[in-house]
Design a protein around this motif. Sequence first.
Motif, PDB file in Angstrom:
ATOM      1  N   LYS A 194      26.553  32.785  37.822  1.00  0.00           N
ATOM      2  CA  LYS A 194      26.071  33.868  38.692  1.00  0.00           C
ATOM      3  C   LYS A 194      25.107  34.793  37.945  1.00  0.00           C
ATOM      4  CE  LYS A 194      28.211  35.571  42.145  1.00  0.00           C
ATOM      5  NZ  LYS A 194      29.113  36.365  43.011  1.00  0.00           N
ATOM      6  N   PRO A 195      23.963  34.267  37.515  1.00  0.00           N
ATOM      7  CA  PRO A 195      23.036  35.071  36.720  1.00  0.00           C
ATOM      8  C   PRO A 195      22.402  36.203  37.508  1.00  0.00           C
ATOM      9  CG  PRO A 195      22.028  32.987  37.339  1.00  0.00           C
ATOM     10  CD  PRO A 195      23.472  32.899  37.743  1.00  0.00           C
ATOM     11  N   LYS A 196      22.200  37.321  36.814  1.00  0.00           N
ATOM     12  CA  LYS A 196      21.343  38.382  37.342  1.00  0.00           C
ATOM     13  C   LYS A 196      19.892  38.080  36.972  1.00  0.00           C
ATOM     14  CE  LYS A 196      24.995  41.829  36.885  1.00  0.00           C
ATOM     15  NZ  LYS A 196      25.501  42.945  36.047  1.00  0.00           N
ATOM     16  N   LEU A 197      19.719  37.521  35.766  1.00  0.00           N
ATOM     17  CA  LEU A 197      18.410  37.072  35.299  1.00  0.00           C
ATOM     18  C   LEU A 197      18.562  35.639  34.816  1.00  0.00           C
ATOM     19  CD1 LEU A 197      15.449  37.478  34.456  1.00  0.00           C
ATOM     20  CD2 LEU A 197      16.286  38.447  32.300  1.00  0.00           C
ATOM     21  N   LEU A 198      17.843  34.724  35.457  1.00  0.00           N
ATOM     22  CA  LEU A 198      17.896  33.302  35.115  1.00  0.00           C
ATOM     23  C   LEU A 198      16.672  32.949  34.276  1.00  0.00           C
ATOM     24  CD1 LEU A 198      19.140  30.453  35.469  1.00  0.00           C
ATOM     25  CD2 LEU A 198      17.851  30.275  37.620  1.00  0.00           C
ATOM     26  N   LYS A 213      14.632  33.695  46.304  1.00  0.00           N
ATOM     27  CA  LYS A 213      14.673  34.356  47.613  1.00  0.00           C
ATOM     28  C   LYS A 213      16.070  34.837  47.957  1.00  0.00           C
ATOM     29  CE  LYS A 213      10.618  32.098  49.589  1.00  0.00           C
ATOM     30  NZ  LYS A 213      10.124  30.936  50.368  1.00  0.00           N
ATOM     31  N   GLU A 214      17.071  34.206  47.367  1.00  0.00           N
ATOM     32  CA  GLU A 214      18.446  34.624  47.629  1.00  0.00           C
ATOM     33  C   GLU A 214      18.931  35.696  46.641  1.00  0.00           C
ATOM     34  OE1 GLU A 214      21.120  31.465  48.491  1.00  0.00           O
ATOM     35  OE2 GLU A 214      19.772  30.603  49.988  1.00  0.00           O
ATOM     36  N   GLY A 215      17.992  36.217  45.816  1.00  0.00           N
ATOM     37  CA  GLY A 215      18.316  37.421  45.054  1.00  0.00           C
ATOM     38  C   GLY A 215      18.343  37.310  43.549  1.00  0.00           C
ATOM     39  N   THR A 216      18.085  36.134  42.986  1.00  0.00           N
ATOM     40  CA  THR A 216      18.139  35.983  41.529  1.00  0.00           C
ATOM     41  C   THR A 216      16.756  36.198  40.922  1.00  0.00           C
ATOM     42  OG1 THR A 216      19.947  34.378  41.738  1.00  0.00           O
ATOM     43  CG2 THR A 216      18.794  34.445  39.631  1.00  0.00           C
ATOM     44  N   THR A 217      16.670  37.094  39.942  1.00  0.00           N
ATOM     45  CA  THR A 217      15.435  37.317  39.198  1.00  0.00           C
ATOM     46  C   THR A 217      15.256  36.160  38.217  1.00  0.00           C
ATOM     47  OG1 THR A 217      15.839  39.692  39.368  1.00  0.00           O
ATOM     48  CG2 THR A 217      14.191  38.984  37.761  1.00  0.00           C
ATOM     49  N   ILE A 218      14.014  35.689  38.063  1.00  0.00           N
ATOM     50  CA  ILE A 218      13.767  34.486  37.256  1.00  0.00           C
ATOM     51  C   ILE A 218      12.630  34.718  36.268  1.00  0.00           C
ATOM     52  CG2 ILE A 218      12.971  32.069  37.341  1.00  0.00           C
ATOM     53  CD1 ILE A 218      14.378  31.862  40.090  1.00  0.00           C
ATOM     54  N   LEU A 219      12.876  34.340  35.017  1.00  0.00           N
ATOM     55  CA  LEU A 219      11.816  34.240  34.012  1.00  0.00           C
ATOM     56  C   LEU A 219      11.600  32.753  33.758  1.00  0.00           C
ATOM     57  CD1 LEU A 219       9.816  35.412  32.004  1.00  0.00           C
ATOM     58  CD2 LEU A 219      11.668  35.571  30.326  1.00  0.00           C
ATOM     59  N   LYS A 224      11.974  39.417  41.120  1.00  0.00           N
ATOM     60  CA  LYS A 224      10.697  38.716  40.983  1.00  0.00           C
ATOM     61  C   LYS A 224      10.859  37.388  40.224  1.00  0.00           C
ATOM     62  CE  LYS A 224       8.336  42.194  42.739  1.00  0.00           C
ATOM     63  NZ  LYS A 224       7.766  42.115  44.100  1.00  0.00           N
ATOM     64  N   ILE A 225       9.844  36.532  40.353  1.00  0.00           N
ATOM     65  CA  ILE A 225       9.664  35.391  39.457  1.00  0.00           C
ATOM     66  C   ILE A 225       8.505  35.734  38.535  1.00  0.00           C
ATOM     67  CG2 ILE A 225       9.097  32.950  39.209  1.00  0.00           C
ATOM     68  CD1 ILE A 225      10.160  32.444  41.999  1.00  0.00           C
ATOM     69  N   VAL A 226       8.786  35.794  37.249  1.00  0.00           N
ATOM     70  CA  VAL A 226       7.755  36.044  36.245  1.00  0.00           C
ATOM     71  C   VAL A 226       7.630  34.787  35.400  1.00  0.00           C
ATOM     72  CG1 VAL A 226       7.115  37.425  34.224  1.00  0.00           C
ATOM     73  CG2 VAL A 226       8.180  38.527  36.212  1.00  0.00           C
ATOM     74  N   THR A 227       6.397  34.368  35.123  1.00  0.00           N
ATOM     75  CA  THR A 227       6.208  33.153  34.337  1.00  0.00           C
ATOM     76  C   THR A 227       5.479  33.446  33.037  1.00  0.00           C
ATOM     77  OG1 THR A 227       5.406  30.864  34.400  1.00  0.00           O
ATOM     78  CG2 THR A 227       4.049  32.489  35.527  1.00  0.00           C
ATOM     79  N   LEU A 228       5.899  32.755  31.986  1.00  0.00           N
ATOM     80  CA  LEU A 228       5.221  32.773  30.692  1.00  0.00           C
ATOM     81  C   LEU A 228       4.524  31.432  30.524  1.00  0.00           C
ATOM     82  CD1 LEU A 228       7.923  34.202  28.227  1.00  0.00           C
ATOM     83  CD2 LEU A 228       6.261  35.461  29.591  1.00  0.00           C
ATOM     84  N   MET A 262      13.930  45.844  35.224  1.00  0.00           N
ATOM     85  CA  MET A 262      15.180  45.129  34.938  1.00  0.00           C
ATOM     86  C   MET A 262      15.259  44.745  33.456  1.00  0.00           C
ATOM     87  SD  MET A 262      16.669  41.659  36.625  1.00  0.00           S
ATOM     88  CE  MET A 262      18.407  41.602  37.023  1.00  0.00           C
ATOM     89  N   LEU A 263      14.228  44.002  32.999  1.00  0.00           N
ATOM     90  CA  LEU A 263      14.158  43.624  31.585  1.00  0.00           C
ATOM     91  C   LEU A 263      12.819  44.071  31.024  1.00  0.00           C
ATOM     92  CD1 LEU A 263      15.712  41.552  29.373  1.00  0.00           C
ATOM     93  CD2 LEU A 263      13.519  40.443  29.666  1.00  0.00           C
ATOM     94  N   LYS A 264      12.869  44.744  29.899  1.00  0.00           N
ATOM     95  CA  LYS A 264      11.636  45.232  29.283  1.00  0.00           C
ATOM     96  C   LYS A 264      11.647  44.874  27.806  1.00  0.00           C
ATOM     97  CE  LYS A 264       9.750  48.956  30.865  1.00  0.00           C
ATOM     98  NZ  LYS A 264       9.391  50.356  31.206  1.00  0.00           N
ATOM     99  N   ILE A 265      10.610  44.165  27.378  1.00  0.00           N
ATOM    100  CA  ILE A 265      10.397  43.857  25.961  1.00  0.00           C
ATOM    101  C   ILE A 265       9.181  44.663  25.511  1.00  0.00           C
ATOM    102  CG2 ILE A 265       9.804  42.060  24.287  1.00  0.00           C
ATOM    103  CD1 ILE A 265      11.173  40.032  26.060  1.00  0.00           C
ATOM    104  N   GLU A 266       9.354  45.427  24.451  1.00  0.00           N
ATOM    105  CA  GLU A 266       8.264  46.284  23.994  1.00  0.00           C
ATOM    106  C   GLU A 266       7.994  46.101  22.502  1.00  0.00           C
ATOM    107  OE1 GLU A 266       8.061  50.259  26.482  1.00  0.00           O
ATOM    108  OE2 GLU A 266      10.103  49.978  25.759  1.00  0.00           O
TER     109      GLU A 266
END
Length: 235
Positions: free
Chosen positions: A152-156, A182-188, A28-32, A1-5
Motif C-alpha cells: 500500500k505505497p504512498k509513493l511508488l 488515477k486511484e491515488g498512488t503518487t509515482i516516481l 502525480k506521476i513524475v519521471t526521471l 510530498m517528496l523534496k530532494i534538495e
Amino acid sequence: MLKIENIDAYYGFIHALKDFSINIEEGKIVTLLGANGAGKTSTLKVISGLLNPVKGSVTFNGENLLIYPPEKIVSMGIIQSPEGRQIFPQFTVEENLKAGAYTRKDKENIAKTLDKVYDYFPRLKERKKQYAGTLSGGEQQMLAIGRALMAKPKLLLLDEPSLGLAPLIVRDIFRIIEEINKEGTTILLVEQNAYQALSIADYGYILETGKVVSEGSAKELLGNSDIKKAYLGGN
C-alpha cells in the motif's frame, strides 16, 4: 510530498549525484529520464536509504528521510519495484505478492489488496499457484509491481519497468501504471523509454552525469525539439 534538495552522493570516488534537486507533488506521476549512468537509480537509492548523500536534504511529507534506515522508510509508505524485477523465483506468484505485505499492520485488509492487484493483473491471478521463476519477463514485471502494491505505497518508485519487454507488454504495463496513479498512488518513474514515460507523466526531469539538465511538464518536454532529438529520436 517528496523534496530532494542540493544532494551530492558518491559511489566510492564516483560522483553519482551533483547538487541534485527534484520535487514530487502528491498524486502525480513524475519521471526521471536519462542514459545509463545518468543518476536515475542513484536517486532511488537515496530516497530508499540505500545510498547516503554527503550533503543536501530529502524530506517526505515534511520528515527528514536521511535520519532513517531503509526499513523505516518502507514503513512510511515509500515502496520500490526494482530494476531487474528481483522476484523470488522459488515462491509461487501468490507467495511473492503476500511477501510484499510483510510490513503492514492491517493484516485483515491484505486479502482486499490482493484482490485489487489481481484486478490490475488478471494474468497473475491465472498463475497464482505457479512458481514465479517460470513466468515470462512481462509477467515477472507485473509481479514485481504487484508485490510493491501489496505494501500500500504512498509513493511508488518504479525502476525501469519496461526494460527488456516486448512493445505490446510495455503498453499494458504503462496503462496499468496510469490506472494505479488515477486511484491515488503518487509515482516516481525511472525510465529509458522517454517517449513512453512522458506520455503518461505529469512532470519530467532529464538527467546527465548526475545533474538535472532540463525539467518541465511532460507536454513541454515532448514538444521541445532539442529534447526530441536527444531522447525521443525526433528531428
